[in-house]
Design a protein around this motif. Sequence first.
Motif, short mmCIF file in Angstrom:
data_model
loop_
_atom_site.label_atom_id
_atom_site.label_comp_id
_atom_site.label_asym_id
_atom_site.label_seq_id
_atom_site.Cartn_x
_atom_site.Cartn_y
_atom_site.Cartn_z
N PRO A 1 7.70 9.54 -6.49
CA PRO A 1 6.40 8.94 -6.15
C PRO A 1 5.25 9.37 -7.05
CG PRO A 1 6.80 10.81 -4.73
CD PRO A 1 8.01 10.70 -5.61
N GLY A 2 5.55 9.88 -8.24
CA GLY A 2 4.50 10.24 -9.18
C GLY A 2 3.83 9.02 -9.78
N PHE A 3 2.92 9.25 -10.72
CA PHE A 3 2.16 8.15 -11.32
C PHE A 3 3.09 7.31 -12.19
CE2 PHE A 3 -0.67 5.87 -14.06
CZ PHE A 3 -1.76 5.59 -13.24
N PRO A 4 3.14 6.00 -11.98
CA PRO A 4 4.12 5.15 -12.67
C PRO A 4 3.77 4.90 -14.14
CG PRO A 4 2.74 3.81 -11.22
CD PRO A 4 2.37 5.24 -10.96
N THR A 5 4.79 4.98 -14.98
CA THR A 5 4.59 4.66 -16.39
C THR A 5 4.11 3.23 -16.58
OG1 THR A 5 5.67 4.58 -18.57
CG2 THR A 5 7.05 4.06 -16.67
N ASP A 6 4.49 2.33 -15.67
CA ASP A 6 4.08 0.93 -15.79
C ASP A 6 2.60 0.71 -15.49
OD1 ASP A 6 6.49 0.02 -16.66
OD2 ASP A 6 7.11 -0.88 -14.76
N MET A 7 1.87 1.76 -15.06
CA MET A 7 0.42 1.66 -14.87
C MET A 7 -0.35 2.45 -15.93
SD MET A 7 -0.49 -0.42 -12.48
CE MET A 7 -2.21 0.04 -12.56
N GLN A 8 0.35 3.09 -16.83
CA GLN A 8 -0.31 3.94 -17.82
C GLN A 8 -1.26 3.16 -18.72
OE1 GLN A 8 -0.53 4.44 -21.72
NE2 GLN A 8 1.64 4.91 -21.58
N ALA A 9 -0.80 2.02 -19.26
CA ALA A 9 -1.62 1.25 -20.20
C ALA A 9 -2.89 0.73 -19.52
CB ALA A 9 -0.81 0.09 -20.76
N GLN A 10 -2.77 0.28 -18.27
CA GLN A 10 -3.93 -0.25 -17.55
C GLN A 10 -4.98 0.84 -17.33
OE1 GLN A 10 -0.68 -0.67 -17.01
NE2 GLN A 10 -0.29 -2.26 -15.48
N PHE A 11 -4.52 2.05 -17.02
CA PHE A 11 -5.47 3.16 -16.84
C PHE A 11 -6.08 3.59 -18.16
CE2 PHE A 11 -4.46 3.24 -12.50
CZ PHE A 11 -5.31 4.14 -11.84
N GLU B 1 -4.79 7.01 -5.12
CA GLU B 1 -5.45 8.32 -5.13
C GLU B 1 -6.25 8.52 -6.41
OE1 GLU B 1 -2.41 11.21 -4.53
OE2 GLU B 1 -2.40 10.99 -2.34
N LYS B 2 -5.68 8.11 -7.53
CA LYS B 2 -6.37 8.28 -8.81
C LYS B 2 -7.59 7.36 -8.90
CE LYS B 2 -5.30 10.85 -11.11
NZ LYS B 2 -5.77 12.26 -11.27
N ILE C 1 -4.17 11.90 -16.00
CA ILE C 1 -2.93 11.48 -15.35
C ILE C 1 -1.73 11.89 -16.20
CG2 ILE C 1 -3.87 9.51 -14.07
CD1 ILE C 1 -2.75 7.67 -16.24
N GLU C 2 -0.60 12.11 -15.54
CA GLU C 2 0.68 12.31 -16.20
C GLU C 2 1.69 11.42 -15.52
OE1 GLU C 2 2.30 16.07 -17.11
OE2 GLU C 2 0.36 17.07 -17.33
N VAL D 1 0.82 -1.22 0.00
CA VAL D 1 0.00 0.00 0.00
C VAL D 1 0.86 1.27 0.00
CG1 VAL D 1 -1.76 1.27 1.28
CG2 VAL D 1 -1.88 -1.22 1.16
N ASN D 2 1.91 1.29 0.79
CA ASN D 2 2.75 2.49 0.91
C ASN D 2 3.45 2.85 -0.39
OD1 ASN D 2 2.04 2.71 3.60
ND2 ASN D 2 3.85 1.64 4.34
N HIS D 3 3.55 1.90 -1.31
CA HIS D 3 4.22 2.15 -2.59
C HIS D 3 3.21 2.49 -3.70
CE1 HIS D 3 7.52 -0.82 -1.07
NE2 HIS D 3 7.61 0.36 -0.51
N MET D 4 1.93 2.58 -3.37
CA MET D 4 0.89 2.71 -4.39
C MET D 4 0.09 3.99 -4.26
SD MET D 4 -0.54 -1.22 -4.22
CE MET D 4 -1.78 -0.95 -5.51
N THR D 5 0.62 4.98 -3.55
CA THR D 5 -0.16 6.17 -3.21
C THR D 5 -0.77 6.86 -4.42
OG1 THR D 5 1.20 6.53 -1.24
CG2 THR D 5 -0.09 8.39 -2.04
N SER D 6 0.03 7.12 -5.45
CA SER D 6 -0.48 7.85 -6.61
C SER D 6 -1.55 7.07 -7.35
CB SER D 6 0.66 8.21 -7.56
OG SER D 6 1.29 7.03 -8.05
N VAL D 7 -1.39 5.76 -7.46
CA VAL D 7 -2.38 4.93 -8.14
C VAL D 7 -3.67 4.87 -7.35
CG1 VAL D 7 -2.89 2.55 -8.84
CG2 VAL D 7 -0.66 3.56 -9.37
#
Length: 421
Positions: free
Chosen positions: A301-311, A266-267, A295-296, A258-264
């Motif tokens: 700790p910004g939004f990870p590029t590795d979650m961009q496609a899923q979003f 929150e979105k 999202i950008e 959870v502590n590593h997923m804050t930006s995801v």
Amino acid sequence: MDKFVIKGGNPLIGKVTISGSKNSALPILAATLLTPEECIIHRVPDLSDIRYMLEILKFLGAQVHYEKGTVRVKNKIINWIAPYDLVRKMRASICILGPLIARCGKARVSLPGGCVIGDRPIDLHISGLQKLGANIDIIKGDVVAQGGQLRGTTINLRGPYGSTVLGTDNVMMAACRSEGTTIIEGAACEPEVEDLAKFLVSMGAKISGIGSQRLIIEGIKELHGSEYTIITDRIEAGTFAVGAAMTKGDLFLEQAPVNHMTSVLEKLRDCGVTIQVEEKGLRVSRSGPLKAFEIETSSYPGFPTDMQAQFCAMATIACGKSKVVENIFPNRFMHISELKRLGANIELLKNEVHIYGIERLSGAPVMASDLRASAALVLAGLVADNTTEVHRVYHIDRGYEKIDEKLLAVGAMIKRVYSKT
């Protein structure tokens, strides 16, 4: 080539246990090259990329045993050359460069392969290692290095698209066995880099500033063996969270970091998804409509590029217009054309996409182009009418441990069809 056949329409309900982090495991396995003593690594996911890394270690002379998520490795290096046939399938193979130079004083590593998501040069890796004292040339597609005595210095690893994760890994590993003190400015802060640093400390390394953009490493002559458990995979957890959101499901993500997923997280909350943090993980559910979002991508700790496609996949069925800007790998939109095959309404404008949500997608054959694009297409298939076939799923096998079995266990109608060739 194997494919997934998915019939959409079922909500994902139940529990998924999140696996160990691929992006932590690969550099940590490479770091075992720094010592001749045995290292025991727990929670190592069973992925094709992991198998490739273990084959590389074996080729270099390691004794390797992998069973039930635990790797035992003892590196008696007899070969300092990693040829193209070994490293071409995986970009993270470049992580062996720093440890080999530090331990052997030399290395020859073929320029790596991996996902086709745009240009990912290793110039910062090379310049960082050169500043430590390594002599490096590119000869016939190989990185050829002569180390000699590495000496600590100050190195800046920030590039035009943010700090280099694997470059930070490489320089940090080499610096651990350099003479004197190395200061890395502009270090990547990703949890996986922090995990590697903690593993190195468990081997006897002296590193301060862990988790920050300024790492201070006091070089020592020898590192010893260690037993270590890697962190769980924030990208896998995020992918399943998006799956629960898209399908109007209710998933408990056991061991989600959870502590590593804050930006995801929150979105997801902004999109109307319910997030509940519990003692042993994370619960993700949705009952109301999905809201459009913007999202950008940026460095942690910004939004990870590795979650961009899923979003992007989620945006196809969200209410309204969503905007996704890719700042890390500006060309990382190979999944867009395939989402359009499912009926998605998307405009691609250089490094950003505008996605206009529709009520439902329509199943069709699609082709996976890279690891995270594969995940996006699977997620889209879970909500599409009729049947979706996702081809070339060897991409998804690089980074998601038994994803089809995990999805099947929580209600998805998904089947792996094995290739006959």
